[in-house]
Design an enzyme around this catalytic site. Sequence first.
Site, PDB file in Angstrom:
ATOM      1  N   TYR A 157      -6.464  -2.405  -7.001  1.00  0.00           N
ATOM      2  CA  TYR A 157      -4.977  -2.234  -5.656  1.00  0.00           C
ATOM      3  C   TYR A 157      -5.567  -2.498  -4.352  1.00  0.00           C
ATOM      4  O   TYR A 157      -4.714  -3.524  -3.322  1.00  0.00           O
ATOM      5  CB  TYR A 157      -4.562  -0.827  -5.447  1.00  0.00           C
ATOM      6  CG  TYR A 157      -3.402  -0.205  -4.400  1.00  0.00           C
ATOM      7  CD1 TYR A 157      -2.343  -0.275  -4.649  1.00  0.00           C
ATOM      8  CD2 TYR A 157      -3.824   0.005  -3.483  1.00  0.00           C
ATOM      9  CE1 TYR A 157      -1.503  -0.392  -4.506  1.00  0.00           C
ATOM     10  CE2 TYR A 157      -3.077   0.770  -2.662  1.00  0.00           C
ATOM     11  CZ  TYR A 157      -1.712   0.341  -2.628  1.00  0.00           C
ATOM     12  OH  TYR A 157      -0.575   0.179  -1.756  1.00  0.00           O
ATOM     13  N   LYS A 161      -4.120  -5.530  -2.312  1.00  0.00           N
ATOM     14  CA  LYS A 161      -2.994  -6.165  -0.653  1.00  0.00           C
ATOM     15  C   LYS A 161      -3.477  -6.110   0.323  1.00  0.00           C
ATOM     16  O   LYS A 161      -3.267  -6.756   0.891  1.00  0.00           O
ATOM     17  CB  LYS A 161      -3.149  -4.062  -0.579  1.00  0.00           C
ATOM     18  CG  LYS A 161      -2.356  -3.181  -1.256  1.00  0.00           C
ATOM     19  CD  LYS A 161      -0.714  -3.774  -1.372  1.00  0.00           C
ATOM     20  CE  LYS A 161      -0.188  -3.509  -1.897  1.00  0.00           C
ATOM     21  NZ  LYS A 161       1.657  -3.064  -1.823  1.00  0.00           N
TER      22      LYS A 161
END
Length: 257
Positions: A157, A161
């Site tokens: 993740y 990002k």
Amino acid sequence: MAGKFDGKSVIVTGASRGLGKGIAKVFAEQGASMLIVARNENAGSHTVEEIQTAGGVASFCRADVSRWSDVETMVQATMERYGAVHVLCANAGIFPSSPIEDLSEEEWDEVQAVNVKGMFLAVKACLPHMKKQNYGRIVLTSSITGPITGYPGWAHYGASKAAMLGFMRTAAIECAKHNITINAVLPGNIITEGMETLGQEHIRGMEQSIPMGRLGDPEDIGYAALFFASPEAKYITGQTLIVDGGQTLPESEEGLI
Ligand code: NAP
């Protein structure tokens, strides 16, 4: 509703709940016409109803942002319903947790497909329309996780990002001469349905690490997105704004609850 965004059409991906819903409500309050995008039509229709009940303009479009044909449909729907695409809030994202040794290739690919490729496809589909009208505002929902901090279980993740910001910096240069800006909001920990699936223990732990002592509201991210899309921010592009109640500041636990 009349406001600063009268006559502007705004796409928000991942707006059936959570941050996207908060962003959509904030823009609608300022008079924008909203396209609410998600995969689940029931939940998306609830957001539409809430905005309409409050006097705003909104409609739903079902799209999986990781699929080009869906994203093309999303932009066509905006053009047909509202006649232009002024603002894109590329917000849809997923955050399953998994330590690196247990992380499967499939899970890695899925997170990159939604969070990174989904953002890229949405931007790509909007650009021809924004260039033609010589106006566009793109706001990405990144995160503090990846660009600023690390968190066990979220390597995939965090990578996604941070990748969004790498994309943004080149996109900002390519878009600049077309009067299109692209910026990113970096939320800390915000109360959303997705966050609630991580459990109360996780949420309590987060509260203790935030100088303000509480998680943020989805609307807090909406106001930051609204600023990037506002006339006042017309000379700002390729930049980030952290909205985290001070979570990334402490050097020690002093001052924390
Ligand atoms: P959430 O409550 O789980 O909501 C996610 C939204 O994205 C839903 O509307 C979901 O609707 C949609 N979505 C998921 N996959 C999609 C896909 N493939 N295509 C289209 N829509 C999709 O999550 P959230 O907490 O609001 O997070 C939203 C964004 O903020 C994410 O990018 C996340 O990384 C970022 N963020 C959140 C926090 C936080 O504290 N909450 C912090 C930092 C960053 P469907 O399932 O119906 O498609």
